[in-house]
Design a protein around this motif. Sequence first.
Motif, PDB file in Angstrom:
ATOM      1  N   THR A 160      72.289  41.774   1.227  1.00 50.77           N
ATOM      2  CA  THR A 160      71.278  40.964   0.649  1.00 50.77           C
ATOM      3  C   THR A 160      72.026  39.736  -0.251  1.00 50.77           C
ATOM      4  O   THR A 160      72.696  39.993  -1.103  1.00 50.77           O
ATOM      5  CB  THR A 160      70.431  41.861  -0.156  1.00 50.77           C
ATOM      6  N   HIS A 161      71.457  38.384  -0.123  1.00 50.31           N
ATOM      7  CA  HIS A 161      72.035  37.562  -0.968  1.00 50.31           C
ATOM      8  C   HIS A 161      71.368  37.547  -2.255  1.00 50.31           C
ATOM      9  O   HIS A 161      70.224  37.740  -2.458  1.00 50.31           O
ATOM     10  CB  HIS A 161      71.749  36.166  -0.410  1.00 50.31           C
ATOM     11  N   THR A 162      72.178  37.421  -3.473  1.00 50.94           N
ATOM     12  CA  THR A 162      71.266  37.347  -4.644  1.00 50.94           C
ATOM     13  C   THR A 162      71.141  35.751  -5.028  1.00 50.94           C
ATOM     14  O   THR A 162      71.347  34.898  -4.248  1.00 50.94           O
ATOM     15  CB  THR A 162      72.398  37.544  -5.903  1.00 50.94           C
ATOM     16  N   ASP A 163      70.511  35.500  -6.196  1.00 48.90           N
ATOM     17  CA  ASP A 163      70.073  34.168  -6.414  1.00 48.90           C
ATOM     18  C   ASP A 163      71.044  33.375  -7.153  1.00 48.90           C
ATOM     19  O   ASP A 163      70.691  32.415  -7.832  1.00 48.90           O
ATOM     20  CB  ASP A 163      68.685  34.114  -7.143  1.00 48.90           C
ATOM     21  N   TYR A 164      72.245  33.706  -7.521  1.00 46.91           N
ATOM     22  CA  TYR A 164      73.292  33.344  -8.150  1.00 46.91           C
ATOM     23  C   TYR A 164      74.076  32.360  -7.434  1.00 46.91           C
ATOM     24  O   TYR A 164      74.148  32.560  -6.488  1.00 46.91           O
ATOM     25  CB  TYR A 164      74.439  34.457  -8.721  1.00 46.91           C
ATOM     26  N   VAL A 165      74.150  31.175  -8.224  1.00 49.64           N
ATOM     27  CA  VAL A 165      74.901  30.008  -7.738  1.00 49.64           C
ATOM     28  C   VAL A 165      76.033  29.741  -8.548  1.00 49.64           C
ATOM     29  O   VAL A 165      75.803  29.400  -9.744  1.00 49.64           O
ATOM     30  CB  VAL A 165      73.809  28.791  -7.562  1.00 49.64           C
ATOM     31  N   ILE A 166      77.111  29.302  -7.932  1.00 48.71           N
ATOM     32  CA  ILE A 166      78.187  28.831  -8.655  1.00 48.71           C
ATOM     33  C   ILE A 166      78.354  27.184  -8.401  1.00 48.71           C
ATOM     34  O   ILE A 166      78.407  26.757  -7.024  1.00 48.71           O
ATOM     35  CB  ILE A 166      79.508  29.233  -8.241  1.00 48.71           C
ATOM     36  N   ASP A 167      77.905  26.197  -9.245  1.00 49.60           N
ATOM     37  CA  ASP A 167      77.940  24.827  -9.242  1.00 49.60           C
ATOM     38  C   ASP A 167      78.285  24.229 -10.232  1.00 49.60           C
ATOM     39  O   ASP A 167      79.072  24.929 -11.237  1.00 49.60           O
ATOM     40  CB  ASP A 167      76.534  24.369  -8.891  1.00 49.60           C
ATOM     41  N   GLN A 168      78.200  22.819 -10.495  1.00 52.46           N
ATOM     42  CA  GLN A 168      78.665  22.029 -11.548  1.00 52.46           C
ATOM     43  C   GLN A 168      78.300  22.540 -12.999  1.00 52.46           C
ATOM     44  O   GLN A 168      78.963  22.141 -13.918  1.00 52.46           O
ATOM     45  CB  GLN A 168      78.410  20.544 -11.321  1.00 52.46           C
ATOM     46  N   PHE A 169      77.131  23.145 -12.989  1.00 50.39           N
ATOM     47  CA  PHE A 169      76.419  23.733 -14.260  1.00 50.39           C
ATOM     48  C   PHE A 169      77.070  24.689 -15.012  1.00 50.39           C
ATOM     49  O   PHE A 169      77.439  24.796 -16.103  1.00 50.39           O
ATOM     50  CB  PHE A 169      75.084  23.808 -13.968  1.00 50.39           C
ATOM     51  N   ASN A 170      77.840  25.670 -14.105  1.00 50.72           N
ATOM     52  CA  ASN A 170      78.169  26.952 -14.712  1.00 50.72           C
ATOM     53  C   ASN A 170      79.750  26.938 -14.191  1.00 50.72           C
ATOM     54  O   ASN A 170      80.384  28.168 -14.597  1.00 50.72           O
ATOM     55  CB  ASN A 170      77.495  28.216 -14.293  1.00 50.72           C
ATOM     56  N   SER A 171      80.381  25.878 -13.594  1.00 47.42           N
ATOM     57  CA  SER A 171      81.846  25.954 -13.148  1.00 47.42           C
ATOM     58  C   SER A 171      82.685  25.371 -14.034  1.00 47.42           C
ATOM     59  O   SER A 171      82.199  23.999 -14.330  1.00 47.42           O
ATOM     60  CB  SER A 171      81.806  25.876 -11.868  1.00 47.42           C
ATOM     61  N   TYR A 172      83.580  25.854 -14.515  1.00 44.37           N
ATOM     62  CA  TYR A 172      84.582  25.075 -15.666  1.00 44.37           C
ATOM     63  C   TYR A 172      85.589  24.163 -14.991  1.00 44.37           C
ATOM     64  O   TYR A 172      86.211  23.375 -15.440  1.00 44.37           O
ATOM     65  CB  TYR A 172      85.176  25.982 -16.735  1.00 44.37           C
ATOM     66  N   SER A 173      85.816  24.463 -13.743  1.00 42.48           N
ATOM     67  CA  SER A 173      86.912  23.928 -12.826  1.00 42.48           C
ATOM     68  C   SER A 173      86.360  23.820 -11.292  1.00 42.48           C
ATOM     69  O   SER A 173      85.801  24.989 -11.003  1.00 42.48           O
ATOM     70  CB  SER A 173      88.209  24.285 -13.106  1.00 42.48           C
ATOM     71  N   LYS A 174      86.978  22.971 -10.576  1.00 43.87           N
ATOM     72  CA  LYS A 174      86.913  23.096  -8.943  1.00 43.87           C
ATOM     73  C   LYS A 174      87.766  24.449  -8.562  1.00 43.87           C
ATOM     74  O   LYS A 174      88.659  24.921  -9.037  1.00 43.87           O
ATOM     75  CB  LYS A 174      87.680  21.777  -8.441  1.00 43.87           C
ATOM     76  N   SER A 175      87.045  25.181  -7.671  1.00 39.28           N
ATOM     77  CA  SER A 175      87.539  26.287  -7.185  1.00 39.28           C
ATOM     78  C   SER A 175      88.652  26.345  -6.218  1.00 39.28           C
ATOM     79  O   SER A 175      88.949  25.365  -5.506  1.00 39.28           O
ATOM     80  CB  SER A 175      86.307  27.072  -6.180  1.00 39.28           C
ATOM     81  N   GLU A 176      89.621  27.043  -6.477  1.00 39.82           N
ATOM     82  CA  GLU A 176      90.830  27.276  -5.614  1.00 39.82           C
ATOM     83  C   GLU A 176      90.639  27.973  -4.265  1.00 39.82           C
ATOM     84  O   GLU A 176      89.925  29.050  -4.241  1.00 39.82           O
ATOM     85  CB  GLU A 176      91.915  27.837  -6.438  1.00 39.82           C
ATOM     86  N   ILE A 177      90.972  27.270  -3.325  1.00 38.78           N
ATOM     87  CA  ILE A 177      90.713  27.974  -1.909  1.00 38.78           C
ATOM     88  C   ILE A 177      91.754  28.273  -1.131  1.00 38.78           C
ATOM     89  O   ILE A 177      92.728  27.490  -1.059  1.00 38.78           O
ATOM     90  CB  ILE A 177      89.712  26.912  -1.075  1.00 38.78           C
ATOM     91  N   THR A 178      91.976  29.414  -0.635  1.00 39.48           N
ATOM     92  CA  THR A 178      92.911  30.062   0.069  1.00 39.48           C
ATOM     93  C   THR A 178      92.644  30.555   1.425  1.00 39.48           C
ATOM     94  O   THR A 178      91.416  30.946   1.433  1.00 39.48           O
ATOM     95  CB  THR A 178      93.914  31.161  -0.430  1.00 39.48           C
ATOM     96  N   LEU A 179      93.375  30.408   2.312  1.00 39.23           N
ATOM     97  CA  LEU A 179      92.646  30.961   3.728  1.00 39.23           C
ATOM     98  C   LEU A 179      94.049  31.998   4.187  1.00 39.23           C
ATOM     99  O   LEU A 179      95.137  31.819   3.962  1.00 39.23           O
ATOM    100  CB  LEU A 179      93.109  29.919   4.886  1.00 39.23           C
ATOM    101  N   SER A 180      93.350  33.214   4.360  1.00 36.88           N
ATOM    102  CA  SER A 180      94.223  34.498   4.789  1.00 36.88           C
ATOM    103  C   SER A 180      94.686  34.166   6.546  1.00 36.88           C
ATOM    104  O   SER A 180      93.981  33.333   7.081  1.00 36.88           O
ATOM    105  CB  SER A 180      93.509  35.903   4.693  1.00 36.88           C
ATOM    106  N   LYS A 181      95.624  34.751   6.749  1.00 33.69           N
ATOM    107  CA  LYS A 181      96.076  34.675   8.222  1.00 33.69           C
ATOM    108  C   LYS A 181      95.245  34.898   9.040  1.00 33.69           C
ATOM    109  O   LYS A 181      94.198  36.079   8.848  1.00 33.69           O
ATOM    110  CB  LYS A 181      97.367  35.278   8.410  1.00 33.69           C
TER     111      LYS A 181
END
Length: 279
Positions: A160-181
């Motif tokens: 089930t998806h929650t209604d929480y969203v990470i966006d410019q309003f509540n994020s202090y920096s751009k997200s770091e993205i990594t890809l696993s093998k």
Amino acid sequence: NSDDSYNPHNPNGLSKYLTERQEVTARYGLKLNDNTIEWIKGGSFYLSEWYAKQNGISADFVARDLLEFMSAHYKDNVTEITDRSLYDLAIQVLESAGLPLNSNGTVKWVVDGSLKSIYTKAPLPDDTMANCLQLIANMGGCVLYPDRNGTFHIEPINTTHTDYVIDQFNSYSKSEITLSKPIKQVIVKVYHYSMGEKGIENTTTEISTIVGEIGETITVDNPLITDGDRAAILGTWIGNYLKNRMTLKSTVRADVSLDALDIITHKNDYGDNQVRMTN
């Protein structure tokens, strides 16, 4: 502790309530714009240790969740090879853990009914109760966790998806993205038990599930898996989960209502991603 409330020598103090496994309920109070306070339950925990300096002004304590009750070793006293459901095994371990009851006398656990139709011929390993329950959950395609009401769950992972969203309003920096093998295949060991001169003995075979064309091989070694069909189902389940290769690390404004395993929305410059909270 300025009035010696936590001094164990004080017969009228509070230390008499600080008994081992005393239930502790945590709440977060959030003050709203109209100065009212919204209380969010943080969880139910059980006192494991506390310390108060004789000349100090504070007392410290540590309280842990229900897994604190499951650190003892479990001995599965079976002397023959027979089919047992994962549900019965889970209840067997939980009853041995001596968990506290709810105020109305009901038990503090929920075991999903799907485990009633999944069987094993294996004895539980000589391990902690927590690890035995983890093996049961893994074979059944389930997760285990204590919720904020202090109830222990063994059930399929939440979708089930929650209604929480990470966006410019509540994020202090751009997200770091990594890809696993990428994952190429999942190999699941299947245990075959027999009676030998020294008691119950075992051998193993392997069931391979192809996930992709290239990548790593993941091996699942769970001594409760004694059926090839179940091994194939488990290999597919794990392979599909591990196809989710992207990991996001973001610094955001705290929200005490979020739990591990929650699915939230992450907005970026090119669209939205549905991500599962792990920490």
